[in-house]
Design a protein around this motif. Structure first.
Motif, PDB file in Angstrom:
ATOM      1  N   ILE A  53       1.392 -20.810 -27.176  1.00  0.00           N
ATOM      2  CA  ILE A  53      -0.046 -21.103 -27.170  1.00  0.00           C
ATOM      3  C   ILE A  53      -0.824 -20.011 -27.898  1.00  0.00           C
ATOM      4  CG2 ILE A  53      -2.064 -21.430 -25.677  1.00  0.00           C
ATOM      5  CD1 ILE A  53      -0.255 -22.950 -23.778  1.00  0.00           C
ATOM      6  N   TYR A  54      -0.592 -18.768 -27.584  1.00  0.00           N
ATOM      7  CA  TYR A  54      -1.370 -17.704 -28.214  1.00  0.00           C
ATOM      8  C   TYR A  54      -1.022 -17.566 -29.694  1.00  0.00           C
ATOM      9  CZ  TYR A  54      -3.974 -13.345 -28.542  1.00  0.00           C
ATOM     10  OH  TYR A  54      -4.888 -12.381 -28.886  1.00  0.00           O
ATOM     11  N   ASP A  55       0.273 -17.443 -29.985  1.00  0.00           N
ATOM     12  CA  ASP A  55       0.658 -17.236 -31.389  1.00  0.00           C
ATOM     13  C   ASP A  55       0.637 -18.532 -32.197  1.00  0.00           C
ATOM     14  OD1 ASP A  55       0.957 -14.557 -30.952  1.00  0.00           O
ATOM     15  OD2 ASP A  55       3.114 -14.653 -30.619  1.00  0.00           O
ATOM     16  N   ASP A  56       1.337 -19.546 -31.676  1.00  0.00           N
ATOM     17  CA  ASP A  56       1.488 -20.767 -32.485  1.00  0.00           C
ATOM     18  C   ASP A  56       0.198 -21.573 -32.570  1.00  0.00           C
ATOM     19  OD1 ASP A  56       4.057 -20.066 -32.853  1.00  0.00           O
ATOM     20  OD2 ASP A  56       4.931 -21.948 -32.147  1.00  0.00           O
ATOM     21  N   TYR A  57      -0.545 -21.649 -31.498  1.00  0.00           N
ATOM     22  CA  TYR A  57      -1.754 -22.466 -31.530  1.00  0.00           C
ATOM     23  C   TYR A  57      -2.975 -21.637 -31.931  1.00  0.00           C
ATOM     24  CZ  TYR A  57      -5.738 -25.212 -29.920  1.00  0.00           C
ATOM     25  OH  TYR A  57      -6.942 -25.879 -29.849  1.00  0.00           O
ATOM     26  N   TYR A  58      -3.240 -20.616 -31.148  1.00  0.00           N
ATOM     27  CA  TYR A  58      -4.480 -19.856 -31.358  1.00  0.00           C
ATOM     28  C   TYR A  58      -4.477 -19.153 -32.709  1.00  0.00           C
ATOM     29  CZ  TYR A  58      -7.728 -15.925 -30.695  1.00  0.00           C
ATOM     30  OH  TYR A  58      -8.706 -14.987 -30.851  1.00  0.00           O
ATOM     31  N   ARG A  59      -3.428 -18.368 -32.949  1.00  0.00           N
ATOM     32  CA  ARG A  59      -3.453 -17.551 -34.155  1.00  0.00           C
ATOM     33  C   ARG A  59      -3.091 -18.347 -35.414  1.00  0.00           C
ATOM     34  NH1 ARG A  59      -2.934 -11.901 -33.423  1.00  0.00           N
ATOM     35  NH2 ARG A  59      -1.407 -11.788 -35.085  1.00  0.00           N
ATOM     36  N   SER A  60      -2.209 -19.325 -35.277  1.00  0.00           N
ATOM     37  CA  SER A  60      -1.749 -20.037 -36.478  1.00  0.00           C
ATOM     38  C   SER A  60      -2.559 -21.296 -36.784  1.00  0.00           C
ATOM     39  CB  SER A  60      -0.278 -20.452 -36.324  1.00  0.00           C
ATOM     40  OG  SER A  60       0.489 -19.333 -36.044  1.00  0.00           O
ATOM     41  N   GLU A  69      12.905 -16.502 -20.880  1.00  0.00           N
ATOM     42  CA  GLU A  69      11.466 -16.258 -21.003  1.00  0.00           C
ATOM     43  C   GLU A  69      10.729 -16.648 -19.741  1.00  0.00           C
ATOM     44  OE1 GLU A  69      10.298 -18.513 -24.475  1.00  0.00           O
ATOM     45  OE2 GLU A  69       9.947 -16.653 -25.572  1.00  0.00           O
ATOM     46  N   SER A  70       9.783 -15.834 -19.361  1.00  0.00           N
ATOM     47  CA  SER A  70       8.878 -16.217 -18.272  1.00  0.00           C
ATOM     48  C   SER A  70       7.808 -17.134 -18.850  1.00  0.00           C
ATOM     49  CB  SER A  70       8.209 -14.980 -17.684  1.00  0.00           C
ATOM     50  OG  SER A  70       7.350 -14.422 -18.657  1.00  0.00           O
ATOM     51  N   TYR A  71       7.027 -17.759 -17.957  1.00  0.00           N
ATOM     52  CA  TYR A  71       5.947 -18.619 -18.454  1.00  0.00           C
ATOM     53  C   TYR A  71       4.970 -17.821 -19.308  1.00  0.00           C
ATOM     54  CZ  TYR A  71       2.303 -22.108 -18.729  1.00  0.00           C
ATOM     55  OH  TYR A  71       1.382 -23.002 -19.214  1.00  0.00           O
ATOM     56  N   SER A  72       4.702 -16.600 -18.898  1.00  0.00           N
ATOM     57  CA  SER A  72       3.768 -15.776 -19.683  1.00  0.00           C
ATOM     58  C   SER A  72       4.300 -15.561 -21.091  1.00  0.00           C
ATOM     59  CB  SER A  72       3.578 -14.410 -19.026  1.00  0.00           C
ATOM     60  OG  SER A  72       3.149 -14.565 -17.729  1.00  0.00           O
ATOM     61  N   GLU A  73       5.599 -15.272 -21.172  1.00  0.00           N
ATOM     62  CA  GLU A  73       6.174 -15.059 -22.507  1.00  0.00           C
ATOM     63  C   GLU A  73       6.131 -16.339 -23.326  1.00  0.00           C
ATOM     64  OE1 GLU A  73       9.514 -11.643 -21.633  1.00  0.00           O
ATOM     65  OE2 GLU A  73       9.750 -13.586 -20.674  1.00  0.00           O
ATOM     66  N   MET A  74       6.411 -17.474 -22.672  1.00  0.00           N
ATOM     67  CA  MET A  74       6.322 -18.760 -23.390  1.00  0.00           C
ATOM     68  C   MET A  74       4.893 -19.010 -23.849  1.00  0.00           C
ATOM     69  SD  MET A  74       8.509 -21.230 -20.896  1.00  0.00           S
ATOM     70  CE  MET A  74      10.197 -20.884 -20.422  1.00  0.00           C
ATOM     71  N   TRP A  75       3.968 -18.738 -22.963  1.00  0.00           N
ATOM     72  CA  TRP A  75       2.546 -18.971 -23.257  1.00  0.00           C
ATOM     73  C   TRP A  75       2.121 -18.150 -24.458  1.00  0.00           C
ATOM     74  CZ3 TRP A  75      -2.374 -17.091 -23.768  1.00  0.00           C
ATOM     75  CH2 TRP A  75      -3.445 -17.945 -23.455  1.00  0.00           C
ATOM     76  N   ARG A  76       2.564 -16.895 -24.440  1.00  0.00           N
ATOM     77  CA  ARG A  76       2.196 -16.000 -25.532  1.00  0.00           C
ATOM     78  C   ARG A  76       2.734 -16.550 -26.853  1.00  0.00           C
ATOM     79  NH1 ARG A  76      -1.806 -12.093 -25.676  1.00  0.00           N
ATOM     80  NH2 ARG A  76      -1.415 -10.875 -27.535  1.00  0.00           N
ATOM     81  N   ARG A  77       3.917 -17.087 -26.821  1.00  0.00           N
ATOM     82  CA  ARG A  77       4.549 -17.582 -28.051  1.00  0.00           C
ATOM     83  C   ARG A  77       3.981 -18.935 -28.475  1.00  0.00           C
ATOM     84  NH1 ARG A  77       9.996 -19.990 -29.323  1.00  0.00           N
ATOM     85  NH2 ARG A  77      10.603 -19.928 -27.142  1.00  0.00           N
TER      86      ARG A  77
END
Lengths: 550, 394
Positions: A295-302, A285-293
Motif C-alpha cells: 500500500i505505501y510503496d506500490d500504491y501511494y508512492r508509485s 512478513e507481518s501485516y505492517s510489512e505487507m502494508w508498507r510494501r
C-alpha cells in the motif's frame, strides 16, 4: 474473426456507441463533478470474444483446484484458527463484490465516454463472477471443514453482526451518494487500486501458509480481474482531473475514501493475517510489512504521488497517519483484541494466543507483550467456561470502547477519540478524520461550495444501541448465533469442539446486561460528557482504564 | 555413475504442513452435520447450487439487516428502494421494522416480502454464464473461420452484401444500446440479488451479441471486396427505415422504472421488433441469398433471448401477476405499459417494412412475419396472464 488483432477488434467495437437523437437520457444518479467529453482510451482493450473463453479457462483452474482439494483431503491440514476467521471474511466479501457490479451504472450517464462504459460493463460481470465464486468457496468450506457453524448462517449473520456491519460500509460506499465519489474514487481509485492488494494477494498467501490453498486459488483468480478495474478508475480520474473545478471534490473524496478504507480494511485484514495464522516464522512478513510494501510503496508512492503533477491533492498527512496508527499505535492489535473481547456476539471461534504467538509478536512489534500479553493470557485463562463470565464481562483491565459513528470500528486508539453533537446526538469518533467525514465531507455544502449530490451517512450505526439493556443470551438468540441443539453458541473463545467445553446460552444468561456506551453517553449532562471524554483519551493502550489521577 | 554432491544450501523458510484433522465428520458436536445455508427457504425441496451462491447476498432491512442501510443518496435513501418500480410484491406495504435503543434486531420472518421469491430458472451464476458465453463465441468463431476458408462469402450477391452491411450492421447498435443502458443500468435497481444477477447476465448477452455482429462486420470488410464496413453507422443515423427502431430503442434507455425497462424490452420490443427482424427477415432471407453464415450469428442472439432472457423474464413477471396481494395492481400497470410500448413497437416494426424488399431472394411477406410476431407476443402475454392490448391491431 479469430485472426483479427485485439487492437483492431477493439477499435471496431467502438463503432457500437451512438449518441441519442430523439430522447435525452436523464441520469438517475447525480454528481457534483463536471466532465467534458473526451476520448479517453480504455487501456485494456477487452473484447468479449476473448474475454469469455479467458474467464472460462480461469474457472477451469479454480474448480479443478477445488476438486483436488477435496480429493486430496486438504482439510486434514487446514488450521482451524485460520478457517474460523474466514467465517467473517467470506460473509462480508460477496456483498462488496456484487455492489461493485451494481456501482457501474452510476458512471454511465455521469462520465461521458462510451469507450469507458464498455470497460465498466465488463467490470460489472467480473464482479458478478467474484461474488458468486466467493459464495461458492464458502459453500465448499461449509461442506468440508470440520465446523460448518458460522458458514451455514453466514449471510444472516453478516447482516446483523457488528463486525459484518463494519464491512458492509465497504460495499454501500460504492453504490450510493455522489456517483463519482462512490463508484470511482471510493471504489476503483482507493478500494480496488490500493486495498485489494492486501485483501486478495497478501491474505491468500497467509491462507496457503495455514494449509488452505483454495483461498489463494479463488482470490488470485479474482485479483487477475482487478487490473482492468484499476484501469477503469484511472481513466475516469484523469478525465475528472482535466476540469479544475473538480479538484476540490477530488481532494475531499480522496481523504474520505483513503481514511475509511484504512479504518475498515486494515482492521479486518490486519486481524486475519496477524491473529488468524499459525505460521510464526520470523521471516514471514507481518501485516505492517505487507502494508508498507503493497500500500505505501506500490500504491501511494508509485500510483498516487505521480498524479500530483496533474493537480491531484494527495492526503499525505492521512497516509502517514495511517502508517502511524498501524506501526506506532497498534491499530491492528487493538482491533483484534476488541474482536476477541466481543467473541460472544460473533459467529466464529477465536483461538487464544500462545507463547509461540507472543514471541512472534514481540519480534515483529517490539513492546507488544507489555501492552497486550497480559490481556491475551487472561483470554486463554477465561476461554473455557468454568463459573466465570466471558472476558468482556470480567475485570481484565479493559474498558469496553465507544463506537465510531463514521467507520463503526470502535474508538480503540483511545487518545484519538473525539466527540461532536450532530442532529441532537452526541457522537463519538475514533479519529478526527472520521469526525470530519461525518460533519464536513458528507454534507450538502463543502467549503462554501454547494454539493447537493453528496450522500449521507445513515442507519443505526452503533450496534450496541439496538440491544441496550438486553441480557446477552437474548442478544445472541435474537441474532440467531445458536447451534442446532438450541443452546450452544456458534462463537467460542477457543477451538475445542468438545461439547462440554463449549459456551451455551445458559452461561450468558447469568451475565450482566449489555449497555450501549452511546446511550449512556447521551444520558449524561454536558459536564459529565466532558469528563467522560477526558477520561477516555487517557485510557489505553490495550483498552486499559485511565491511570488514577495523581 | 558418478554423483555430484552439491553443497547443501541454507534451509529455505517455508510453512510446515501440519496434520490438523479439520475435515468434515472428524468429530460430533452441535451443528457438526448442519451443512446447508439456513437463512432462506429453497424454491424446491432442496437448495440448488444457484440459490446457495445467489440468495441473500443483497441484504434487506425488512428481515436480517438490523442496523439498516449505512450510506444514502443525498435524499437520505439507501440501498435498493422498493419503489424504484411501481410494481409491488406481497408484503412491501408493511413498514420497515423500527430500530431504537433496546429494539433488538429482529425483522419480519424470511422472506419478508414476495420479491425474494424470484429465482432465475436459468440458474445463472458465474460458472454457467462463462461456460455458456464462451461456447457461443467459440462456435461463432469456428463458423466464421470455416466460411472464410471455404470462400462462402463469394456466393453472396451484391444486394445481399448491401443488406448485411447496412441492416445486420444497424442491429448491432440496438443490442449494444439496450445491453448497456437498459440492462446494465437496471441491475443496480431491483430489490434482490436474484433479480439483479439475472438482469446483468441479460446485459452481457446483448453486449456480446453486439460485439459478435461488429466483429463479423470487420471480417466481412476484410473478406468481401467493396464491403462498406462503416455503412451501418450511416444506416443507423439516417436510414428512414431504421429511425422508428432507433426512436423506440432510445425511449427504452430513458425509462426510470427498472421493471418497466425489463418488461418493455423482453416482453414487448423483442417479439414485436427483435424477433421480427432477426427471425422473420434475416433468418428467412439469408439462405435464399446464399448466406449460411449470418444465421449462425443471429441465431446465437435469438437463442440468448428466446431460451434464456425471455425465460427469466417470464418467471419474474409471472410472480407479480400472480402475487397473492398485488396481482390486480400489477396487472393494471402492466396493461398500461403494454398499451404504451405496443404502440411504439408496432410503429417501429412497420417502419422496417422496406427492408423486406431489399434482398434479391425475398423472405416471406412482411405482413406474414408481423402476424407471426404478434402471435408470439400474444402467447407470451397469455403465459403471464395478461390480455393482448388493443394496440396490437394497428
Amino acid at each position: 474473426m479469430s485472426r483479427q488483432s485485439v487492437a483492431k477488434a477493439h477499435e471496431k467495437i467502438q463503432e457500437l456507441a451512438w449518441e441519442p437523437l430523439y430522447h435525452t437520457p436523464v441520469s438517475q444518479y447525480g454528481t457534483d463533478y463536471t466532465f467534458q467529453k473526451a476520448k479517453k482510451k480504455d487501456p485494456l482493450k477487452q473484447v468479449l470474444r476473448s474475454y469469455f473463453p479467458m474467464q472460462e479457462e480461469k474457472d477451469h483452474r479454480v474448480y479443478g483446484a477445488s476438486d483436488g482439494a477435496i480429493r486430496g483431503n486438504m482439510f486434514r491440514q487446514v488450521q482451524e484458527r485460520w478457517l474460523e476467521w474466514q467465517k467473517l471474511f467470506l460473509s462480508i466479501i460477496p456483498l462488496p463484490e456484487i455492489s461493485a457490479a451494481r456501482a457501474m451504472p452510476l458512471l454511465f450517464n455521469t462520465v461521458p465516454n462510451p469507450e469507458l462504459h464498455n470497460g465498466q460493463a465488463i467490470q460489472m460481470i467480473d464482479e458478478v463472477r467474484h461474488s458468486t465464486i466467493q459464495q461458492n468457496l464458502k459453500r465448499l468450506y461449509m461442506n468440508n471443514y470440520i465446523d460448518p457453524a458460522g458458514f451455514n448462517n453466514s449471510l444472516r449473520n453478516f447482516q446483523n453482526d457488528y463486525c459484518g456491519t463494519i464491512g458492509r460500509q465497504f460495499a454501500e460506499g460504492f453504490i450510493t451518494g455522489d456517483a463519482i465519489t462512490a463508484a470511482s474514487i471510493y471504489l476503483t481509485i482507493v478500494a480496488e487500486t490500493a486495498f485489494t492488494n492486501t485483501l486478495f494477494v497478501a491474505m491468500p498467501a497467509e491462507a496457503a501458509a495455514n494449509g488452505d490453498y483454495l483461498l489463494p486459488t479463488v482470490f488470485h483468480s479474482v485479483q487477475s480481474d482487478e487490473s482492468r478495474h484499476i484501469s477503469n478508475g484511472y481513466a475516469t480520474l484523469l478525465m475528472a482531473l482535466s476540469d479544475e473545478g473538480n479538484h476540490q471534490l477530488l481532494e475531499r473524496d480522496l481523504r474520505y475514501a483513503w481514511w475509511n478504507n484504512h479504518r475498515v480494511v486494515d482492521a479486518a485484514i490486519g486481524t486475519f493475517i496477524e491473529y488468524g495464522t499459525k505460521d510464526r516464522r520470523k521471516d514471514r512478513e507481518s501485516y505492517s510489512e505487507m502494508w508498507r510494501r503493497w500500500i505505501y510503496d506500490d500504491y501511494y508512492r508509485s500510483y498516487l504521488v505521480p498524479l500530483e503533477k496533474y493537480g491531484l491533492v494527495i492526503p499525505h498527512d492521512l497516509i502517514e497517519e495511517s502508517w502511524n496508527q498501524i506501526w506506532n499505535k497498534g491499530y491492528v492489535h487493538e482491533v483484534a483484541q476488541f474482536f476477541a473481547t466481543g467473541w460472544l456476539a460473533n459467529y466464529w471461534r477465536i483461538d487464544p494466543m500462545t507463547d509461540k504467538d507472543f514471541e512472534w509478536f514481540e519480534y515483529k512489534y517490539p513492546g507488544w507483550y507489555d501492552k497486550y500479553g497480559a490481556w491475551w493470557e487472561n483470554y486463554a485463562r477465561l476461554s473455557v467456561a468454568n463459573g466465570h463470565n466471558p472476558i468482556a464481562l470480567e475485570d481484565v483491565d479493559y474498558v469496553y470502547p465507544a463506537r465510531c459513528w463514521t467507520c463503526m470500528v470502535p474508538c480503540l486508539i483511545r487518545e484519538d477519540m473525539v466527540m461532536a453533537e450532530v442532529n441532537g446526538q452526541m457522537r463519538t469518533y475514533c479519529h478526527e478524520a472520521c469526525r470530519w467525514t461525518d460533519t464536513v465531507a458528507f454534507r450538502p455544502t463543502y467549503q462554501g461550495r454547494e454539493t447537493p449530490n453528496m450522500g449521507q451517512l445513515i442507519g443505526k450505526r452503533e450496534w450496541e444501541t439496538l440491544y441496550h439493556g438486553w441480557n446477552w443470551a437474548d442478544v445472541v438468540s435474537d441474532m440467531g448465533y445458536v447451534r442446532d441443539d438450541g443452546k450452544t453458541l456458534v462463537a467460542q473463545p477457543h477451538l475445542d469442539l468438545d461439547p462440554k467445553k463449549m459456551w451455551t446460552l445458559d452461561h450468558l444468561r447469568r451475565c450482566p446486561p449489555l449497555l450501549s456506551p452511546n446511550v449512556l453517553l447521551n444520558e449524561m449532562t454536558p459536564d459529565q460528557q466532558k469528563a467522560y471524554h477526558a477520561d477516555y483519551v487517557r485510557q489505553g493502550p490495550a483498552g486499559r482504564p485511565a491511570p488514577a489521577s495523581a | 555413475m558418478t554423483a555430484t554432491v552439491e553443497p547443501r544450501s541454507a534451509q529455505r523458510s517455508a510453512p510446515q504442513p501440519m496434520f490438523t484433522d479439520a475435515e468434515a465428520g472428524a468429530k460430533e458436536f452441535p451443528d457438526s452435520a448442519a451443512r446447508n445455508f439456513n437463512y432462506f427457504t429453497p424454491q424446491k425441496r432442496k437448495q440448488s447450487h444457484y440459490e446457495d451462491v445467489t440468495v441473500e447476498v443483497q441484504p434487506d432491512p425488512r428481515h436480517y439487516l438490523s442496523q439498516g442501510w449505512l450510506y444514502g443518496f443525498s435524499d437520505g435513501r439507501g440501498g435498493y428502494p422498493l419503489d424504484w418500480t411501481v410494481l409491488k410484491a406481497w408484503g412491501v406495504d408493511r413498514p420497515e421494522p423500527e430500530r431504537f435503543p433496546g429494539s433488538g434486531g429482529k425483522g419480519y420472518d424470511w422472506p419478508a416480502h414476495g420479491w425474494h421469491e424470484f429465482r432465475d430458472p436459468n440458474e445463472e451464476w458465474e460458472l454457467t454464464l462463462y461456460r455458456y458465453n464462451a461456447n457461443v463465441v467459440r462456435q461463432i468463431n469456428q463458423n466464421v473461420d470455416s466460411a472464410r476458408e471455404t470462400k462462402a462469402f463469394e456466393q453472396w450477391n451484391r444486394n445481399w452484401v448491401t443488406f448485411v452491411e447496412r441492416n445486420i450492421g444497424a442491429w448491432m447498435h440496438v443490442e449494444h444500446g439496450l445491453g448497456l443502458y437498459v440492462f446494465a443500468n437496471a441491475q443496480r435497481r431491483a430489490p434482490t440479488n436474484m433479480h439483479n444477477n439475472a438482469i446483468s447476465v441479460n446485459s452481457m448477452h446483448r453486449i456480446r451479441f453486439a460485439q459478435d455482429l461488429a466483429l463479423y462486420n470487420l471480417t466481412l470488410s476484410e473478406e468481401i471486396a467493396d464491403f462498406d464496413g462503416a455503412a451501418h453507422i450511416e444506416t443507423w443515423n439516417s436510414d428512414p427505415a431504421w429511425q422508428g427502431v432507433r426512436r423506440v430503442a432510445e425511449q427504452l434507455t430513458v425509462i426510470d422504472d427498472w421493471a418497466e425497462a425489463v418488461f418493455a424490452v423482453n416482453v414487448v420490443f423483442e417479439p414485436l421488433v427483435g424477433e421480427l427482424f432477426r427471425s422473420h427477415l434475416v433468418q428467412h432471407a439469408s439462405p435464399g441469398n446464399g448466406d449460411y453464415v449470418t444465421p449462425t450469428l443471429v441465431g446465437a442472439g435469438e437463442h440468448d433471448y428466446a431460451e434464456r432472457d425471455l425465460r427469466y423474464t417470464k418467471a419474474m413477471f409471472s410472480l407479480l401477476t400472480n402475487d397473492k396481494e398485488f396481482a390486480d395492481h400489477n396487472t393494471a400497470i402492466l396493461d398500461q405499459w403494454l398499451s404504451t410500448w405496443t404502440t411504439r413497437c408496432i410503429t417501429a416494426a412497420r417502419e422496417l417494412q422496406p427492408l423486406w424488399s431489399q434482398p434479391d431472394a425475398k423472405p416471406p411477406r412482411f405482413e406474414d412475419g408481423l402476424d407471426r410476431a404478434k402471435n408470439r407476443f400474444s402467447a407470451i402475454l397469455a403465459e403471464l396472464n395478461l390480455q393482448t392490448p388493443k394496440e396490437l391491431t394497428q
